[in-house]
Design a protein around this motif. Sequence first.
Motif, short mmCIF file in Angstrom:
data_model
loop_
_atom_site.label_atom_id
_atom_site.label_comp_id
_atom_site.label_asym_id
_atom_site.label_seq_id
_atom_site.Cartn_x
_atom_site.Cartn_y
_atom_site.Cartn_z
N LEU A 308 -1.95 -1.31 2.59
CA LEU A 308 -0.59 -1.61 2.13
C LEU A 308 -0.10 -0.56 1.15
O LEU A 308 1.04 -0.08 1.23
CB LEU A 308 -0.58 -3.00 1.48
CG LEU A 308 0.77 -3.59 1.07
CD1 LEU A 308 0.67 -5.12 1.07
CD2 LEU A 308 1.20 -3.14 -0.32
N GLY A 380 -2.12 -4.68 6.91
CA GLY A 380 -1.52 -4.01 5.76
C GLY A 380 -0.29 -3.21 6.13
O GLY A 380 0.60 -3.00 5.30
N ALA A 384 3.35 -4.08 4.30
CA ALA A 384 4.07 -3.12 3.47
C ALA A 384 5.55 -3.09 3.82
O ALA A 384 6.42 -3.01 2.94
CB ALA A 384 3.45 -1.73 3.63
#
Length: 480
Positions: A308, A380, A384
């Motif tokens: 992320l 991730g 994000a």
Amino acid sequence: MIAVSSIAAGIQFGWALQLSLLTPYVQTLGVPHAWSSFIWLCGPISGLLVQPLVGYSSDHCTSRFGRRRPFIMAGAVAVAVAVVLIGFAADIGQATGDDMTKKTRPRAVACFVVGFWILDVANNMLQGPCRAFLGDLAAGDQKKIRTANSFFSFFMAVGNILGYAAGSYDGLHHLFPFTQTEACNVFCANLKSCFFFSIFLLLVICIIVLLTVDDPQYTPAETDAKDEGNTHYTCFMGELCVAFKELKRPMWILMFVTAINWVAWFPYMLYDTDWMGREVYGGDVGQKAYDAGVHEGSLGLMLNSVVLALMSLAIEPLGRLVGGVKWLWGIVNVILAVCMAMTVVITKIAEKERHLNPALIGDPSFGVKVGSLAFFGVLGIPLAITFSVPFALASIYSSSSGAGQGLSLGVLNIAIVIPQMIVSTISGPWDAWFGGGNLPAFVLGAVAPAVSAILAIMLLPTPKPAEEAKASTLSMGSFH
């Protein structure tokens, strides 16, 4: 700005522990899996009510200690109280009369629930004023705003990594031998120890900020004198009504797409480590196999946080590469749908291997472990985007609203917390209707992002490049 941003590390450390360990922990107190999701209602409710109201109140606070510092101090103290209630819930329950021979310990559960709600309220009290404090320090300078947002996102990632790393290690209780008691087993003792580190980090950072960062006393402008007869709540509700009344069609579409998207994310955040303990490692609450799976799930969440953090640096160039941020959001929603569907595949493979070789209970094959950790890591990428792109689009679409950008982003938060409340209410019974376990909620989580991907690409207006560039100064969102 670095000092204030570092508070995000303390906040996210606690949130990471909540997301990775508290669903398994509350089941050790005797709450059935089908009902554990109801406890998580406090998160969306406090996010819906507390954060925007505290943010508005801090904007108008006239304390001699400043606008933001009183709320930061109150939030940190409340977190400390909540951590004590959560960590020592089992011991408090035993001391007040819980029968340790019974599976369900009602007094311990009650203590845990009170602490859990206080913790969520306290974290929301901290986050809003911290973000506003950064805006105060930047004083309208766009370069400083971008820098401050980068700091905040960085420390969020640091807090997540520290929290998930602590949750994945099962030997922390050796540092605090007193944490393991008759009422509190090794898993519970590790949770206590993790929370000790969390509150120490948060209090140290908050004390440094309160003592070293200047927060001038707020003096209301003459135009605010008209509102002297009204409470902050009345003024806040008035501005919120204005924000809803002046929302344009693109903003309503964005809220609808965001709500569907979070139908996928919230089951994942509720049950990710529980899925590892039950379906992947084949254990049940209180068993060694289950605890091993939960700790491995925390390791997966740490990998998720690393991906992320790295992905958050690539959002702008990737958005340009695929033709705009709405296209990027649609694409990663497809990735999210595939990942959630893959939980079924991983689960069935793990179950088949355990059926053929019972020795694999608590220690699945290398391929299953790699597949599970890859699931966390790949997620991730869409996470994000989910923590940034909807907020950027909200800034663009609501730029004409008279209620202001901050309150408009608060309106978007409503589209996030309402599906969380719905999922918290139905996911436990939903899983029970289909035979228990976590897969029914995960299957629902696979369908929702596929729908939101189609809606995002087909219905959302495409922002102009100049508008996207301006919106990139927004801070990163998060799950609270």
